[in-house]
Design an enzyme around this catalytic site. Structure first.
Site, short mmCIF file in Angstrom:
data_model
loop_
_atom_site.label_atom_id
_atom_site.label_comp_id
_atom_site.label_asym_id
_atom_site.label_seq_id
_atom_site.Cartn_x
_atom_site.Cartn_y
_atom_site.Cartn_z
N SER A 34 0.70 -1.26 -0.01
CA SER A 34 0.16 0.07 0.23
C SER A 34 0.85 1.17 -0.12
O SER A 34 2.03 1.19 0.54
CB SER A 34 -0.96 -0.01 1.16
OG SER A 34 -1.42 1.27 1.56
N TYR A 49 -1.74 0.27 10.13
CA TYR A 49 -2.13 -0.48 9.05
C TYR A 49 -0.77 -0.36 7.97
O TYR A 49 -0.28 -1.38 7.44
CB TYR A 49 -3.44 0.11 8.19
CG TYR A 49 -3.48 -0.35 6.81
CD1 TYR A 49 -3.70 -1.75 6.33
CD2 TYR A 49 -3.52 0.54 5.69
CE1 TYR A 49 -3.77 -1.91 5.16
CE2 TYR A 49 -3.38 0.04 4.36
CZ TYR A 49 -3.64 -1.13 4.24
OH TYR A 49 -3.88 -1.61 2.88
N LYS A 91 2.21 -3.47 6.50
CA LYS A 91 2.30 -3.44 5.12
C LYS A 91 3.95 -3.49 4.82
O LYS A 91 4.67 -4.39 4.33
CB LYS A 91 1.76 -2.53 4.34
CG LYS A 91 0.01 -2.78 4.28
CD LYS A 91 -0.30 -4.16 3.57
CE LYS A 91 -1.59 -4.46 3.49
NZ LYS A 91 -1.89 -5.71 2.73
#
Ligand code: UDP
Length: 326
Positions: A117, A141, A145
């Site tokens: 991402s 988040y 990643k």
């Protein structure tokens, strides 16, 4: 070649599975159906309900299927949730990811395309973000990643795992059959179109006081089919491009207000909108340089205009006003 698509009942995963099938790959979809939809699994794919955080469930999938490569999209993805239910994000995206790698190695599967991402970069320090931009995630988040990208680097060296990371910017749009249906929906384009369907509920614009051309945030929207095709190109180039990470963006930015304007043109509806305060954690501008993916993977987004992206979402939403099977 048989490809396991984790998260293949989700928004991006289902379109990846659909494109793989079109290209003649065999597809096994794994999803825990927490966010995914049974109806989103494309016809022709083998479907197994399994949770990547439960090692035995993964074991079953690998034991029962021949798998040549994995496309890994199963993840917790909602940024605000990652800020409060942090353990859930680390457990799924890091522990679940490790479970997947362990199962792959145990069954001698050494090819992986990872769904990463733009969130790995954090606050942009350039107008266009290249892959070598500093990586300082602003939320758990993005951190999960980035951690998993780094795990892959070490696994690549230790276990001859071949992998490519694809860093999506703003996935948007729909295929003929598959579209975006999150509960609750946090993304801009479906929320704008929802307000076109139901004019009594205006879309909220989070901040019009950013240092941008019209005061609203600028993002790089890229069609989900183009994202899916990048996965297939990456798989085909894995032998010579293993270990690389590529941005997937359209190379142009659109402001929130421009998205609403385009949606008004596409739908013919004077979509009601109201302005509210900024949403915490939103950078003003996030635009990718996707030059590397174009050069090294031969990727060329087909849907370059915002209009085509919004039109495809609108068609899907009109055909599925209540989403999948709700
Ligand atoms: N946004 C908005 N209203 C919404 C949803 C999003 O104004 O209902 C804004 C959001 O603040 C951001 C942009 O639209 O500036 C894109 O948000 P989205 O959640 O779609 O993607 P993100 O860039 O956060 O991954």
């Amino acid at each position: 070649m048989e490809v396991l698509v984790t998260g293949g009942a989700g928004y991006v995963g289902s379109v990846v599975a659909e494109e793989l099938l079109k290209e003649g790959f065999g597809v096994i979809v794994l999803d825990n159906l927490q966010e995914g939809h049974h109806d989103a699994v494309p016809e022709g794919a083998e479907f197994m309900v399994a949770d990547i955080t439960v090692r035995q469930e993964l074991e079953k999938v690998f034991a029962q299927n021949r798998i040549d490569a994995v496309m890994h999209m199963a993840a917790e993805t909602v940024v605000p949730v990652s800020m409060t239910d942090t353990t859930r994000h680390f457990r799924c995206n890091v522990v679940g990811g490790l479970n997947l790698l362990d199962a792959m190695l145990e069954h001698d599967v050494r090819r992986l395309i990872f769904s990463s991402s733009a969130a790995v970069y954090g606050e942009p320090q350039a107008d266009e973000i290249g892959e070598d931009h500093p990586k300082v995630p602003l939320n758990p988040y993005g951190e999960t990643k980035l951690i998993f990208e780094r795990i892959l680097e070490w696994y690549g060296r230790a276990y001859q795992l071949k992998f490519i990371c694809l860093r999506y910017f703003n996935a948007a749009g729909a295929s003929r059959r598959l579209g975006e249906d999150h509960q609750p929906e946090t993304h801009l384009i479906p929320n704008v179109l929802r307000a076109a369907l139901d004019r009594s509920a205006p879309v909220t614009l989070f901040g019009t006081d950013y240092p941008t051309r019209d005061g609203s945030c600028v993002r790089d929207y890229v069609h989900v089919i183009d994202i899916a095709r990048a996965h297939i190109l990456a798989l085909k180039r894995l032998e010579d491009r293993s270990g690389r990470a590529y941005n997937l963006g359209s190379g142009g930015g659109h402001s929130v207000i421009e998205v609403v304007e385009v949606a008004r043109q596409v739908t013919g509806v004077d979509i009601p909108a109201k302005v509210s305060a900024r949403r915490p954690g939103d950078p003003a501008v996030l635009v990718a340089s996707s030059a590397l993916a174009r050069q090294e993977l031969g990727w060329k987004p087909e849907y370059e205009g915002l209009e085509g992206i919004v039109s495809s979402s609108w068609r899907w939403m009109k055909e599925h006003p209540r989403g999948y099977s709700r």
